[in-house]
Scaffold this motif. Structure first.
Motif, PDB file in Angstrom:
ATOM      1  N   THR A 114     -18.289   4.864  -0.906  1.00  0.00           N
ATOM      2  CA  THR A 114     -16.815   4.935  -0.896  1.00  0.00           C
ATOM      3  C   THR A 114     -16.266   4.321  -2.187  1.00  0.00           C
ATOM      4  O   THR A 114     -15.347   4.873  -2.813  1.00  0.00           O
ATOM      5  CB  THR A 114     -16.252   4.149   0.312  1.00  0.00           C
ATOM      6  N   LEU A 160      -9.567   4.622   3.364  1.00  0.00           N
ATOM      7  CA  LEU A 160      -8.899   3.411   2.865  1.00  0.00           C
ATOM      8  C   LEU A 160      -8.439   2.545   4.050  1.00  0.00           C
ATOM      9  O   LEU A 160      -8.153   3.060   5.141  1.00  0.00           O
ATOM     10  CB  LEU A 160      -7.709   3.775   1.977  1.00  0.00           C
ATOM     11  N   THR A 161      -8.347   1.242   3.796  1.00  0.00           N
ATOM     12  CA  THR A 161      -8.079   0.275   4.866  1.00  0.00           C
ATOM     13  C   THR A 161      -6.884   0.603   5.771  1.00  0.00           C
ATOM     14  O   THR A 161      -6.972   0.367   6.980  1.00  0.00           O
ATOM     15  CB  THR A 161      -7.885  -1.140   4.270  1.00  0.00           C
ATOM     16  N   ASP A 169     -10.777  -1.395   0.706  1.00  0.00           N
ATOM     17  CA  ASP A 169      -9.428  -1.847   0.363  1.00  0.00           C
ATOM     18  C   ASP A 169      -9.135  -1.523  -1.106  1.00  0.00           C
ATOM     19  O   ASP A 169      -9.715  -2.133  -2.006  1.00  0.00           O
ATOM     20  CB  ASP A 169      -9.339  -3.359   0.603  1.00  0.00           C
ATOM     21  N   PRO A 170      -8.234  -0.573  -1.364  1.00  0.00           N
ATOM     22  CA  PRO A 170      -7.977  -0.158  -2.743  1.00  0.00           C
ATOM     23  C   PRO A 170      -7.319  -1.252  -3.582  1.00  0.00           C
ATOM     24  O   PRO A 170      -7.309  -1.152  -4.809  1.00  0.00           O
ATOM     25  CB  PRO A 170      -7.024   1.034  -2.588  1.00  0.00           C
ATOM     26  N   TRP A 224     -14.146   6.274  -4.981  1.00  0.00           N
ATOM     27  CA  TRP A 224     -12.763   5.842  -5.223  1.00  0.00           C
ATOM     28  C   TRP A 224     -12.514   5.622  -6.719  1.00  0.00           C
ATOM     29  O   TRP A 224     -11.414   5.797  -7.211  1.00  0.00           O
ATOM     30  CB  TRP A 224     -12.461   4.573  -4.415  1.00  0.00           C
ATOM     31  N   TYR A 247       0.819  -1.224   0.000  1.00  0.00           N
ATOM     32  CA  TYR A 247       0.000   0.000   0.000  1.00  0.00           C
ATOM     33  C   TYR A 247       0.852   1.273   0.000  1.00  0.00           C
ATOM     34  O   TYR A 247       0.311   2.368   0.054  1.00  0.00           O
ATOM     35  CB  TYR A 247      -0.932   0.006   1.230  1.00  0.00           C
ATOM     36  N   ARG A 300      -9.201   8.780  -0.536  1.00  0.00           N
ATOM     37  CA  ARG A 300      -7.795   8.415  -0.338  1.00  0.00           C
ATOM     38  C   ARG A 300      -7.321   8.852   1.059  1.00  0.00           C
ATOM     39  O   ARG A 300      -6.641   8.132   1.763  1.00  0.00           O
ATOM     40  CB  ARG A 300      -6.915   9.081  -1.400  1.00  0.00           C
ATOM     41  N   ALA A 346     -13.754   1.492   6.058  1.00  0.00           N
ATOM     42  CA  ALA A 346     -12.906   1.866   4.927  1.00  0.00           C
ATOM     43  C   ALA A 346     -12.977   0.785   3.856  1.00  0.00           C
ATOM     44  O   ALA A 346     -13.465  -0.314   4.126  1.00  0.00           O
ATOM     45  CB  ALA A 346     -11.464   2.008   5.417  1.00  0.00           C
ATOM     46  N   ASN A 381     -11.855  -3.100  -5.948  1.00  0.00           N
ATOM     47  CA  ASN A 381     -11.472  -1.681  -6.028  1.00  0.00           C
ATOM     48  C   ASN A 381     -10.195  -1.403  -6.796  1.00  0.00           C
ATOM     49  O   ASN A 381      -9.807  -0.247  -6.954  1.00  0.00           O
ATOM     50  CB  ASN A 381     -11.324  -1.125  -4.604  1.00  0.00           C
TER      51      ASN A 381
END
Ligand code: UDP
Length: 411
Positions: A328, A394-395, A199-200, A332, A15, A390, A197, A205
């Motif tokens: 979210t 986010l996670t 997870d990008p 995103w 990340y 962002r 949140a 995502n």
């Protein structure tokens, strides 16, 4: 008895290009103080809905930074989930309470699950009302700290049901809520505020190209050349899919090519889902431009991603909402996003800045038309929305908050 969920592996290092260096350093520092601490999450389902979604990222990341985290799903049959769904509705304000019989069913399953809970843990994290009674009946060692993590809006609950739950909540050492206004008045142990949140890097995502998402959406029969309105959510009256159809019909008068997709998985702990799914299908009345899809059509994480990436407008027209992870997710992906003005949605959508907040199907239709009429303005807002996510949703930020809580509990 309780079922351990296999969550695989994730690495916080992956990340580093998405989050700030400061946040990364903060996580490392907090994690250093809780190495080897044994944590167990307990909830009601490993599939469908926001809680399961969050857990698949949070639990492996907790392990990656040095905790020993497990996730267990409680045991329940339909009779139990009928009761917990009624409780859930009542806690969000439904007038129908729960009967004596239903209370007994709730307690019976919580006693059963408490008996079936094994392993040695330092911190137990109990998610939502379904397993809230386990603490009172658990034989686990007294040294463990217990946290009750609430994912729903308790600001205007049916008072009888809240009072039924309160002694169970109060048996915990700490509570965690999405927002300050969700903490009910009266006795609640040590409330901490921590919004969830996304997870990008999860398949849902991760970045998907316009071509790939158009291709996937096309596989479901939609015309990728024509604009699409999307709502992804469980088939639940609080998510207002019927209101979404009303808004779509207004838009259709000016944009005859518009299509609507309602994508909704069936959570295993949501017995009302099928009823409301059927009502939604009836309400769509055979309109060939309305697509009602579920996990039974094989819409998994990547497909949800493709729909969200491709949509001209992402909606979450809820009339009650805990947080609204789908908002979210839409932001995103830098999509123009319109949400009901309820629950956690205003935390994410700053009206007229990062998206639009609406209070009725007509308002919703009006904002959709605005997005379709002025795509440039909509794009600018959507880009701001992505930055907001962002920074706040986010996670890794969520992981940091949990590490803070665990530090407080064990050190
Ligand atoms: N979701 C999904 N497929 C569906 C419907 C929902 O993957 O068909 C996911 C959605 O992408 C989101 C979560 O389930 O990540 C729903 O979370 P949210 O907070 O929006 O609502 P909840 O279901 O928890 O009330």
């Amino acid at each position: 008895m309780l079922r351990m969920v296999n969550v695989g592996h994730k690495s916080l290092a992956d990340y580093h290009s998405i989050i700030s260096r400061e946040l990364m350093a903060e996580i490392r520092e907090l994690a250093a103080a809780v190495q080897g601490v044994r944590v167990c999450h307990v909830n009601a389902t490993s599939f469908g809905g926001g809680v399961a979604e969050i857990m698949y990222s949070l639990v492996p990341l907790m392990n990656d930074v040095g905790l020993r985290a497990d996730w267990k799903v409680m045991f329940g049959r339909e009779e139990f989930f009928n009761v917990t769904k009624a409780m859930h509705n009542a806690l969000q304000g439904d007038e129908r309470g729960i009967t004596e019989d239903e209370r007994r069913i709730f307690e019976r399953y919580n006693v059963l699950n408490a008996g079936g809970l094994d392993g040695e843990y330092d911190v137990m994290i109990i998610h939502d009302p379904q397993p809230a009674g386990i603490r009172q009946h658990s034989p686990l060692s007294e040294s463990a700290k217990w946290v009750w993590r609430c994912h729903i809006d308790l600001s205007t609950p049916n008072p009888d049901v809240l009072e039924f739950l309160r002694p169970m909540i109060c048996a915990h050492d700490m509570t965690v809520f999405h927002m300050a206004q969700y903490v009910p008045s009266g006795d609640i142990p040590d409330p901490v505020i921590m919004p969830p949140a996304i997870d990008p890097l999860a398949p849902k995502n991760m970045a998907l190209s316009a071509e790939d998402s158009a291709y996937i959406v096309n596989q479901f029969g939609l015309d990728a050349e024509r604009p699409l309105i999307l709502q992804v959510s469980r088939f639940d009256p609080w998510k207002d899919p019927l209101g979404v159809i009303d808004a779509y019909r207004v838009v259709k008068r000016r944009y005859p090519g518009i299509q609507l997709a309602l994508v909704g998985s069936m959570a295993t702990d949501d017995p009302e889902g099928w009823d409301f799914y059927n009502r939604t299908v009836d309400y769509a009345d055979g309109d060939p431009d309305i697509y009602i899809l579920s996990n039974l059509n094989n819409v998994g994480g990547v497909e949800v991603n493709a729909f969200q990436t491709h949509a001209a407008v992402v909606l979450q027209k809820s009339i009650r909402e805990g947080f609204g992870l789908t908002v979210t997710e839409g932001l995103w992906k830098a999509r123009p996003t319109i949400g009901g003005n309820v629950g956690g949605i205003p935390l994410q959508i700053v009206d007229g800045q990062t998206g639009w907040l609406v209070n009725s199907p007509d308002e919703c239709a009006d904002r959709i038309l605005r997005v379709l009429d002025d795509p440039e303005e909509a794009r600018t807002m959507a880009r701001r929305g992505k930055q907001h996510v962002r920074h706040d949703f986010l996670t890794p930020r969520y992981l940091r908050d949990w590490l803070g809580v665990i530090n407080r509990l064990v050190n």
